[in-house]
Scaffold this motif. Sequence first.
Motif, PDB file in Angstrom:
ATOM      1  N   ARG A 227       1.610  -5.740   7.236  1.00 21.38           N
ATOM      2  CA  ARG A 227       0.215  -5.453   6.869  1.00 21.38           C
ATOM      3  C   ARG A 227       0.128  -4.540   5.640  1.00 21.38           C
ATOM      4  O   ARG A 227      -0.844  -4.600   4.870  1.00 21.38           O
TER       5      ARG A 227
ATOM      6  N   GLU B 272      -2.947 -14.150   2.396  1.00 23.03           N
ATOM      7  CA  GLU B 272      -3.891 -13.529   1.446  1.00 23.03           C
ATOM      8  C   GLU B 272      -3.927 -14.306   0.128  1.00 23.03           C
ATOM      9  O   GLU B 272      -4.981 -14.482  -0.478  1.00 23.03           O
TER      10      GLU B 272
ATOM     11  N   ASN C   7       0.849  -1.181   0.000  1.00 22.51           N
ATOM     12  CA  ASN C   7       0.000   0.000   0.000  1.00 22.51           C
ATOM     13  C   ASN C   7       0.893   1.242   0.000  1.00 22.51           C
ATOM     14  O   ASN C   7       1.488   1.606   1.009  1.00 22.51           O
TER      15      ASN C   7
ATOM     16  N   GLU D 195      -2.224  -6.051   2.919  1.00 23.14           N
ATOM     17  CA  GLU D 195      -3.435  -5.322   2.492  1.00 23.14           C
ATOM     18  C   GLU D 195      -3.473  -5.233   0.970  1.00 23.14           C
ATOM     19  O   GLU D 195      -4.495  -5.506   0.331  1.00 23.14           O
TER      20      GLU D 195
ATOM     21  N   ARG E 214      -6.092  -6.955  -1.639  1.00 19.42           N
ATOM     22  CA  ARG E 214      -6.880  -6.073  -2.526  1.00 19.42           C
ATOM     23  C   ARG E 214      -6.679  -6.463  -3.993  1.00 19.42           C
ATOM     24  O   ARG E 214      -7.643  -6.585  -4.755  1.00 19.42           O
TER      25      ARG E 214
ATOM     26  N   GLU F 149       1.850 -12.991   6.279  1.00 20.14           N
ATOM     27  CA  GLU F 149       0.567 -12.302   6.144  1.00 20.14           C
ATOM     28  C   GLU F 149       0.155 -12.203   4.662  1.00 20.14           C
ATOM     29  O   GLU F 149      -1.029 -12.350   4.322  1.00 20.14           O
TER      30      GLU F 149
END
Length: 459
Positions: free
Chosen positions: A215, A248, A186, A219, A223, A244
């Motif tokens: 994260r 995903e 991100n 994230e 996404r 992490e």
Amino acid sequence: MDLVVKNGTIVTASDTYQADIGVQDERIVQIGQGLDAGGAARVIDARGKYVIPGGIDPHSHLDTPSMGTYMSDDYLTGTIAAACGGTTSIINFCFQEKGKSIHDSLEHYHPRAKGRAVVDYGFHGMISDYNDAVAREITSLPEAGVTSIKLFMAYRGALMVDDRTLVQTLDQASRAGILVMVHAENGDAADLMQQRLMAEGKRDPKYHAVSRPPRVEAEATGRAAALAEVVGVPIYFVHVSCEEAVEEIRRARVRGVRAMGETCTHYLYFTEDDLDRPGFEGAKWVYTPPARKAHQPPALWHALANGDLILVASDHCSFNFKGQKELGLGDFTKIPNGAPGIEERLMGVYQGVVEGKIGLNRWVDLVSTTAAKTFGLYPRKGTIAVGSDADLVIWDPNAELKVTQSALHQNVDYTLYEGRTFRGVPQIVTLRGQVIVENRQHVGPPGTGRFLARTRWGA
Ligand code: URP
Ligand code: ZN
Ligand code: ZN
């Protein structure tokens, strides 16, 4: 025959067996026991050694501008290092300059590689300046032999694309048989964290990791996978660094998304502590996503063993410590991102075999076969079979190499692995039947590598 490799143990992604290999006109023409080597131009005795397909590194950066400087390895030095490490094909990213098209970038890189590269090479497209014209040209890339393209969700204000661009490219590129590769972080969150840390006077290399925690990567991974799901297309995640993000990818796959992830050798070895080495030395470990906490490398080995991650690339992106990494003295956000590793990759992953983390065939899969299958090169590359290119590595499982910067061939003033001993070393490497490495030294002229026009995804 031009070459016969005798008495070796052939190791592919699926099998391990003893046989000889006959090579003619650049290809493997015979595999069998007791092949007649009489009259062969060259015979290699591989007794006691493994014979594996040449490594395929689908993620390298050579001869490219980045963060106000230029990578220290070009197509000659970078591919000599690749060859000496057992890699016979690379796929390099072609940086798209502002205002230029992707085809312009290919035209820029072809002459830089041709006549210099000593291993075969393909190109990935890379979008850094998206506009309608770029959107229109994407679908024509396969005609140029380019069937993958990278987008960045990170590097706000420079390379980062918004979600609309991402979903549109996923949709359009994938339907043209082009695999979309995503740098998933991100960019807004990382940018905000960088500004906050700098304002607090936290300027040392170790804050690189603090500014982009797991994260931030997870994230963006979740996404992007969701966007691929919406338009019903595959997606490939480059340089996955943490459990992490793996989680995903796994969750997306459970939902039926064709989500694939690579990790890179350095994530299997190094941690945030390396960024905190004395003085400014930690800058050598500034790559993106960053090195993580100590529990992450074992989690990544596990993901490689169980198939959640599909291959190991190098993300070779070399900057000298002196004069280049030093551009970020007093400001970690200005340290050129990237680290060398094109030569260490096969040996680095092989330590997983030595230590019982992965099997021998899985190792070949991770460093060669799956890359060939994923990026339109199989079965020409990535296996040992009649008809395949004779890209072979004679691997001595008992030899050891103490890694030092001077023992390697990369044009950069450090190695992340300085002082480590790797067991299992490539001794002889052939490219289409021609010996290009002997006793860990490159032999032969520059320019033995050829451009690899790759087939479309799913072809
Ligand atoms: O730090 C890295 N990984 N540099 C290379 C560029 C990229 O994002 O892959
Ligand atoms: Zn990236
Ligand atoms: Zn990269």
